[in-house]
Motif scaffolding. Structure first.
Motif, PDB file in Angstrom:
ATOM      1  N   VAL A 176       0.712  -1.299  -0.105  1.00 57.62           N
ATOM      2  CA  VAL A 176      -0.047  -0.033  -0.033  1.00 57.62           C
ATOM      3  C   VAL A 176       0.912   1.416  -0.085  1.00 57.62           C
ATOM      4  N   PRO A 177       0.409   2.048  -1.163  1.00 55.73           N
ATOM      5  CA  PRO A 177       1.705   3.260  -0.881  1.00 55.73           C
ATOM      6  C   PRO A 177       0.865   4.423   0.071  1.00 55.73           C
ATOM      7  N   CYS A 178       2.575   5.067   0.519  1.00 56.73           N
ATOM      8  CA  CYS A 178       1.942   5.710   2.056  1.00 56.73           C
ATOM      9  C   CYS A 178       3.798   6.426   2.023  1.00 56.73           C
ATOM     10  N   PRO A 179       2.772   7.820   2.740  1.00 55.36           N
ATOM     11  CA  PRO A 179       4.223   8.533   3.551  1.00 55.36           C
ATOM     12  C   PRO A 179       5.201   7.748   4.299  1.00 55.36           C
ATOM     13  N   GLU A 180       6.425   8.219   3.864  1.00 55.30           N
ATOM     14  CA  GLU A 180       7.948   7.994   4.554  1.00 55.30           C
ATOM     15  C   GLU A 180       7.913   9.007   5.352  1.00 55.30           C
ATOM     16  N   VAL A 181       7.966   8.048   6.908  1.00 50.27           N
ATOM     17  CA  VAL A 181       8.096   9.147   7.900  1.00 50.27           C
ATOM     18  C   VAL A 181       9.396   8.340   8.786  1.00 50.27           C
ATOM     19  N   SER A 182       9.920   9.403   9.256  1.00 44.00           N
ATOM     20  CA  SER A 182      11.305   8.754   9.794  1.00 44.00           C
ATOM     21  C   SER A 182      11.596   9.724  11.361  1.00 44.00           C
ATOM     22  N   ASN A 183      12.031   9.012  11.949  1.00 43.69           N
ATOM     23  CA  ASN A 183      11.191   9.756  13.549  1.00 43.69           C
ATOM     24  C   ASN A 183      13.049   9.702  13.908  1.00 43.69           C
ATOM     25  N   PRO A 184      14.096  10.522  13.267  1.00 49.70           N
ATOM     26  CA  PRO A 184      15.579  10.971  13.601  1.00 49.70           C
ATOM     27  C   PRO A 184      15.377  11.308  15.060  1.00 49.70           C
ATOM     28  N   THR A 185      15.032  11.541  16.239  1.00 48.33           N
ATOM     29  CA  THR A 185      14.573  11.660  17.258  1.00 48.33           C
ATOM     30  C   THR A 185      14.199  10.686  18.140  1.00 48.33           C
ATOM     31  N   ARG A 186      14.363   8.799  17.430  1.00 52.27           N
ATOM     32  CA  ARG A 186      13.741   7.919  18.050  1.00 52.27           C
ATOM     33  C   ARG A 186      15.325   7.633  18.970  1.00 52.27           C
ATOM     34  N   SER A 187      16.272   8.372  20.006  1.00 49.26           N
ATOM     35  CA  SER A 187      16.573   7.732  20.917  1.00 49.26           C
ATOM     36  C   SER A 187      16.436   7.994  22.223  1.00 49.26           C
ATOM     37  N   LYS A 188      14.801   9.584  21.776  1.00 51.73           N
ATOM     38  CA  LYS A 188      14.383   9.813  22.722  1.00 51.73           C
ATOM     39  C   LYS A 188      13.558   8.594  23.874  1.00 51.73           C
ATOM     40  N   LEU A 189      13.891   7.510  22.484  1.00 50.75           N
ATOM     41  CA  LEU A 189      12.069   6.582  22.976  1.00 50.75           C
ATOM     42  C   LEU A 189      12.614   5.413  23.804  1.00 50.75           C
ATOM     43  N   LEU A 190      13.932   5.172  23.697  1.00 52.84           N
ATOM     44  CA  LEU A 190      14.457   4.335  24.432  1.00 52.84           C
ATOM     45  C   LEU A 190      14.191   3.961  26.267  1.00 52.84           C
ATOM     46  N   GLY A 191      13.615   3.273  26.731  1.00 53.35           N
ATOM     47  CA  GLY A 191      13.379   2.071  27.823  1.00 53.35           C
ATOM     48  C   GLY A 191      11.646   2.786  27.775  1.00 53.35           C
ATOM     49  N   LEU A 192      11.540   3.279  26.925  1.00 51.72           N
ATOM     50  CA  LEU A 192       9.529   3.907  26.904  1.00 51.72           C
ATOM     51  C   LEU A 192       8.576   2.229  26.476  1.00 51.72           C
ATOM     52  N   LYS A 193       8.227   2.261  27.192  1.00 53.75           N
ATOM     53  CA  LYS A 193       7.116   1.206  26.847  1.00 53.75           C
ATOM     54  C   LYS A 193       5.631   2.087  25.807  1.00 53.75           C
ATOM     55  N   THR A 194       5.892   1.773  24.996  1.00 56.09           N
ATOM     56  CA  THR A 194       5.514   2.471  23.513  1.00 56.09           C
ATOM     57  C   THR A 194       3.827   1.947  23.009  1.00 56.09           C
ATOM     58  N   MET A 195       4.326   0.264  23.725  1.00 60.65           N
ATOM     59  CA  MET A 195       2.779  -0.590  23.057  1.00 60.65           C
ATOM     60  C   MET A 195       1.006   0.180  23.559  1.00 60.65           C
ATOM     61  N   GLY A 196       1.570   0.821  24.153  1.00 61.20           N
ATOM     62  CA  GLY A 196       0.080   0.898  24.451  1.00 61.20           C
ATOM     63  C   GLY A 196      -0.409   0.670  25.812  1.00 61.20           C
ATOM     64  N   GLY A 197      -1.258   0.839  26.769  1.00 60.56           N
ATOM     65  CA  GLY A 197      -2.470  -0.216  27.807  1.00 60.56           C
ATOM     66  C   GLY A 197      -0.761   0.968  29.116  1.00 60.56           C
ATOM     67  N   ILE A 198       0.032   1.556  29.307  1.00 65.22           N
ATOM     68  CA  ILE A 198       1.018   2.068  30.123  1.00 65.22           C
ATOM     69  C   ILE A 198       0.915   3.674  29.992  1.00 65.22           C
ATOM     70  N   SER A 199       0.110   4.575  30.833  1.00 63.75           N
ATOM     71  CA  SER A 199       0.442   6.108  30.519  1.00 63.75           C
ATOM     72  C   SER A 199       1.878   5.984  30.465  1.00 63.75           C
ATOM     73  N   LEU A 200       2.369   7.934  29.846  1.00 65.87           N
ATOM     74  CA  LEU A 200       3.050   7.784  29.878  1.00 65.87           C
ATOM     75  C   LEU A 200       3.879   9.606  30.085  1.00 65.87           C
ATOM     76  N   ALA A 201       2.175   9.487  30.666  1.00 66.15           N
ATOM     77  CA  ALA A 201       2.415  11.414  30.932  1.00 66.15           C
ATOM     78  C   ALA A 201       3.866  11.769  31.783  1.00 66.15           C
ATOM     79  N   GLY A 202       4.060  12.903  31.866  1.00 60.77           N
ATOM     80  CA  GLY A 202       5.491  13.087  32.282  1.00 60.77           C
ATOM     81  C   GLY A 202       6.993  12.661  31.851  1.00 60.77           C
ATOM     82  N   LYS A 203       6.811  11.057  31.411  1.00 60.36           N
ATOM     83  CA  LYS A 203       7.836  11.005  30.848  1.00 60.36           C
ATOM     84  C   LYS A 203       7.971  10.870  28.804  1.00 60.36           C
ATOM     85  N   PHE A 204       7.203  10.906  28.430  1.00 54.56           N
ATOM     86  CA  PHE A 204       7.342  10.968  26.839  1.00 54.56           C
ATOM     87  C   PHE A 204       8.095  12.342  26.466  1.00 54.56           C
ATOM     88  N   PRO A 205       9.195  12.431  25.556  1.00 51.38           N
ATOM     89  CA  PRO A 205       9.488  13.571  25.212  1.00 51.38           C
ATOM     90  C   PRO A 205       9.528  14.160  23.173  1.00 51.38           C
TER      91      PRO A 205
END
Length: 131
Positions: free
Chosen positions: A13-42
């Motif tokens: 399926v054709p789609c926009p190409e998106v990159s996250n050059p700041t992805r290293s800021k997410l290391l250690g965060l549980k980003t699959m849902g089910g947990i609040s990331l308030a105050g932790k999300f960069p």
């Protein structure tokens, strides 16, 4: 009209190409849902460009890795239906400039168990196990 782009993991399926050059800021965060990331999300900056064979322009929903990215318009729709999501602002750069439209990372606060782990032969990674 809300524009939702269905992303097919097979790449058909054709789609926009998106990159996250700041992805290293997410290391250690549980980003699959089910947990609040308030105050932790960069603060994140995402870079989007038109994908090969994709219609030009941005849409109201796309994914970058495990992150769900929604426009302010789609956020309003979800909020009007009391969706159990929390939102974190994200900067989206498209065609070399920050978009006028505001975008957010939508973090689902509720996870629905869809697999009977007791009757399944499956191994889950650390983030999914025990949930």
């Amino acid at each position: 009209m809300i524009q939702i782009l269905q992303v097919d993991a097979s790449g058909r399926v054709p789609c926009p190409e998106v990159s996250n050059p700041t992805r290293s800021k997410l290391l250690g965060l549980k980003t699959m849902g089910g947990i609040s990331l308030a105050g932790k999300f960069p603060e994140l900056t995402l870079v989007a460009q038109d994908g090969h064979e994709a219609p030009p322009g941005l849409v109201d929903y796309f994914k970058v890795g495990l992150l769900h990215v929604v426009s302010e318009r789609l956020k309003a729709v979800f909020s009007s239906h009391n969706a159990e999501l929390e939102y974190f602002p994200a900067v989206v750069i498209y065609d070399g400039s920050t978009t006028e439209a505001r975008y957010f990372i939508a973090n689902p606060l509720k996870r629905i168990k869809a697999v009977d782990l007791g009757k399944s032969d499956i191994e889950l990674d650390g983030e999914l196990a025990g949930r």
